[in-house]
Design an enzyme around this catalytic site. Structure first.
Site, mmCIF file in Angstrom:
data_model
loop_
_atom_site.group_PDB
_atom_site.id
_atom_site.type_symbol
_atom_site.label_atom_id
_atom_site.label_comp_id
_atom_site.label_asym_id
_atom_site.label_seq_id
_atom_site.Cartn_x
_atom_site.Cartn_y
_atom_site.Cartn_z
ATOM 1 N N ASN A 114 0.834 -1.211 0.000
ATOM 2 C CA ASN A 114 0.000 0.000 0.000
ATOM 3 C C ASN A 114 0.870 1.264 0.000
ATOM 4 O O ASN A 114 0.474 2.306 -0.535
ATOM 5 C CB ASN A 114 -0.969 0.004 1.192
ATOM 6 C CG ASN A 114 -0.253 -0.184 2.511
ATOM 7 O OD1 ASN A 114 0.861 -0.667 2.566
ATOM 8 N ND2 ASN A 114 -0.904 0.192 3.598
ATOM 9 N N GLY A 141 2.538 -6.652 -4.509
ATOM 10 C CA GLY A 141 2.003 -5.326 -4.857
ATOM 11 C C GLY A 141 3.070 -4.253 -4.800
ATOM 12 O O GLY A 141 3.047 -3.294 -5.563
ATOM 13 N N GLU A 144 4.709 -4.550 -8.302
ATOM 14 C CA GLU A 144 3.934 -4.184 -9.486
ATOM 15 C C GLU A 144 3.426 -2.744 -9.453
ATOM 16 O O GLU A 144 3.375 -2.088 -10.494
ATOM 17 C CB GLU A 144 2.760 -5.153 -9.684
ATOM 18 C CG GLU A 144 1.688 -5.050 -8.627
ATOM 19 C CD GLU A 144 1.041 -6.388 -8.308
ATOM 20 O OE1 GLU A 144 1.666 -7.439 -8.550
ATOM 21 O OE2 GLU A 144 -0.088 -6.373 -7.796
ATOM 22 N N GLU A 145 3.079 -2.246 -8.262
ATOM 23 C CA GLU A 145 2.552 -0.875 -8.222
ATOM 24 C C GLU A 145 3.612 0.125 -8.694
ATOM 25 O O GLU A 145 3.301 1.123 -9.345
ATOM 26 C CB GLU A 145 2.088 -0.528 -6.806
ATOM 27 C CG GLU A 145 0.868 -1.331 -6.332
ATOM 28 C CD GLU A 145 -0.412 -0.922 -7.033
ATOM 29 O OE1 GLU A 145 -0.720 0.274 -7.079
ATOM 30 O OE2 GLU A 145 -1.107 -1.811 -7.571
ATOM 31 N N ASP A 246 1.504 -13.291 -5.152
ATOM 32 C CA ASP A 246 0.302 -12.802 -4.492
ATOM 33 C C ASP A 246 -0.063 -11.376 -4.900
ATOM 34 O O ASP A 246 -0.124 -10.480 -4.077
ATOM 35 C CB ASP A 246 0.495 -12.888 -2.966
ATOM 36 C CG ASP A 246 -0.814 -12.710 -2.227
ATOM 37 O OD1 ASP A 246 -0.795 -12.152 -1.117
ATOM 38 O OD2 ASP A 246 -1.841 -13.113 -2.777
ATOM 39 N N HIS A 298 8.308 -9.713 9.045
ATOM 40 C CA HIS A 298 8.839 -10.967 9.578
ATOM 41 C C HIS A 298 10.057 -11.455 8.823
ATOM 42 O O HIS A 298 11.016 -11.967 9.412
ATOM 43 C CB HIS A 298 7.759 -12.057 9.570
ATOM 44 C CG HIS A 298 8.244 -13.331 10.169
ATOM 45 N ND1 HIS A 298 8.843 -14.322 9.414
ATOM 46 C CD2 HIS A 298 8.313 -13.745 11.447
ATOM 47 C CE1 HIS A 298 9.222 -15.303 10.212
ATOM 48 N NE2 HIS A 298 8.911 -14.988 11.444
ATOM 49 N N LYS A 339 15.667 -12.122 17.098
ATOM 50 C CA LYS A 339 15.639 -11.428 15.814
ATOM 51 C C LYS A 339 16.197 -10.018 15.941
ATOM 52 O O LYS A 339 16.621 -9.405 14.967
ATOM 53 C CB LYS A 339 14.199 -11.384 15.284
ATOM 54 C CG LYS A 339 13.686 -12.770 14.924
ATOM 55 C CD LYS A 339 12.207 -12.784 14.604
ATOM 56 C CE LYS A 339 11.756 -14.206 14.315
ATOM 57 N NZ LYS A 339 10.312 -14.364 14.277
#
Lengths: 373, 160
Positions: A114, A141, A144-145, A246, A298, A339
């Site tokens: 987004n 996304g 591609e965006e 996705d 993550h 982490k």
């Protein structure tokens, strides 16, 4: 009341004394270093961006978190190997002061798609263009965006535009942004020949495609300076996206595989590379800047686990920890996994806003006048 | 990604075109379509409107008319597809040779000997048994894109 006046007064004084000692409990004095005074920016100083950002730390609430995050990022940028004492077993080269001065922190930048749909894309492009980050992780996304924006623009719309109406007009809504179907048609026309070529190279030159290699190729092909992927390709910044299917990219891979099957994309090779980005840093420190949650958050933290944790971490997202999600987890949770290092400098900036009232108002406006579209 | 790639399998023919172009959006269930160079009969069509996946697309599931293999294709609905000319001709069965070829009587009295027995089990048994019993059999030969195959059988002899 009845009874002797002096006895009543005495009781009142005692009650007042007791209340005072509770309500007006003497406070300890706060040491300024640990508890800075709250003070906001004084616009009498004029419009000064750096001054405004400096004042964030002392403004309070999330502004203070922003100020702290700026501080952590500055530490990421400023750190040099020369700031540390040489390890006992380090090589001759590593002891050389000039070399130590040249070794900086490796910064991972993660972001959800987004943000690429929004104008933050331009800021990401700036960072990649000037090689201020070394590894990017995003979702399909997010790839591609950026490419689609080079073919056709995204528009500003409104959160409350009705879905069925938009569908009938061929407009797809991302929050309060609109992406026309036509943009995806242009993307399809642009990418299909490239996928054909990639399949050809796979069969004739034994090229093994991975998501990061596909992304580098797409960055090369788009060849436009407004694209962050173009700069990533040009500057050798690796972009990882294990869930490449996705998104619209996945739709394209699907349609392509029906017409011209055989293209393979190896995610195992990419997890080797991604974890290697953290493992093989040698004496360098690592810093993670993660915008949003989900996979990018993550994936980056997990890779850093292989070097026993990142040294700096900045999270900016809207998720909350009450549901146990990784997206909403604070840096401290990542420390429990190894982490992020226990000694690391970390900060999370939270954003949360009650949309209900705003939405109700907007819906009323839209119900009365849809004509402007 | 053009569908011109399906044209590369041109057969040496007498001049008549094997296929004709038709817009993908116009091809319906039970129609014919060429997929990966094979003539097929469409068993399923679904259309997805223009969207995130790009142009509106027709998703075809079809069966190869000669070897019954299931083939799929996804074509933008505004693109042209190749549709095979499928012809059916009846011939009288004259003979079955030992190596599996049939001898057929054409309209002009010549024999056509280049066709093999069909691979379909039930059809094969019907032909062999019927011929062995001396029945008068007429076979329907389906032809498309330079390929031929017996697809049906009729017993035209007197009812015994």
């Amino acid at each position: 009341m009845e009874g002797g006046a002096p006895a009543g007064e005495q009781r009142d004084r005692e009650t007042l004394g007791a209340v005072r000692s509770v309500v007006f409990k003497p406070s300890i004095s706060l040491e300024e270093k640990r508890f800075p005074r709250v003070a906001g920016y004084d616009f009498n100083r004029g419009l000064d961006l750096l001054g405004l950002l400096d004042s964030m730390s002392s403004t309070g609430f999330q502004a203070s978190n922003l100020g702290d995050a700026i501080e952590v990022v500055n530490q990421m940028i400023d750190w040099r190997l020369s700031h540390e004492t040489p390890a006992e077993d380090c090589s001759e080269e590593e002891r050389n002061p000039a070399y130590r001065e040249s070794v900086g922190c490796k910064i991972f930048l993660g972001f959800t798609s987004n943000l690429v749909s929004s104008g933050i894309r331009e800021i990401i492009r700036f960072l990649v263009q000037h090689q201020m980050v070394e590894v990017l992780v995003t979702t399909a996304g997010g790839i591609e965006e950026d490419l689609i924006k080079c073919l056709a623009p995204t528009y500003k719309g409104d959160f409350s535009l009705p879905g069925a109406y938009l569908r009938s007009k061929g407009l797809n809504r991302i929050g309060n942004l609109l992406v026309p179907n036509d943009n995806y048609c242009k993307f399809e026309d642009w990418i299909m020949p490239i996928l054909d070529q990639m399949l050809l190279e796979q069969t004739t030159e034994n090229t093994v495609w991975t998501p990061s290699k596909v992304i580098a190729r797409l960055g090369k092909e788009i060849n436009v300076e407004s694209s962050y992927l173009y700069w990533a390709y040009k500057n050798g910044v690796s972009v990882y996206c294990p869930a490449l299917t996705d998104g619209s990219l996945g739709d394209m891979l699907y349609c392509h595989s029906v017409r011209n099957p055989g293209l393979l994309v190896d995610i195992v090779q990419d997890i080797r590379a991604m974890n290697g980005e953290a493992i093989h840093v040698g004496p360098r420190k690592t810093g993670v800047i993660i915008l949003g949650g989900g996979l990018p958050k993550h994936h980056i933290c997990n890779a850093n686990m292989f070097r026993n944790g990142a040294d700096y971490a900045v999270y900016i997202n809207t998720a909350q920890e009450f549901d146990g999600s990784d997206s909403g987890a604070q840096p401290d949770e990542a420390i429990s996994w190894g982490k992020i290092k226990g000694s690391a400098k970390t900060i999370k900036i939270s954003q949360f806003r009650n949309e209900k009232v705003v939405n109700k108002l907007q819906q009323w406006v839209w119900a009365t006048d849809l004509k402007w579209l | 990604m053009s569908d011109e790639e399906h044209h590369f399998e041109s057969k040496a023919d007498a001049g008549a075109s094997k296929t004709y172009p038709q817009q993908a959006g116009a091809i319906r269930k039970n129609g014919y379509i060429v997929i990966k160079g094979r003539p097929c009969k469409v068993v399923e069509v679904s259309i997805s409107k223009t969207g995130k996946h790009g142009h509106a697309k027709c998703h075809f599931v079809a069966i190869d008319i000669f070897n019954a293999k299931k083939l799929e294709d996804i074509v933008p609905s505004s693109h042209n597809c190749d549709v095979p000319h499928v012809n059916r001709t009846d011939y009288q069965l004259i003979d079955i040779s030992e190596d599996g070829f049939v001898s057929l009587l054409t309209d002009n009295g010549n024999t056509k000997d280049d066709l093999r027995l069909p691979t379909d089990e039930s059809l094969l048994t019907q032909i062999k048994d019927g011929f062995a019993e001396g029945k008068d059999l007429v076979v329907t030969v389906m032809s498309a894109m330079g390929e031929e195959q017996i697809c049906a059988l009729k017993d035209i002899g007197p009812k015994s």
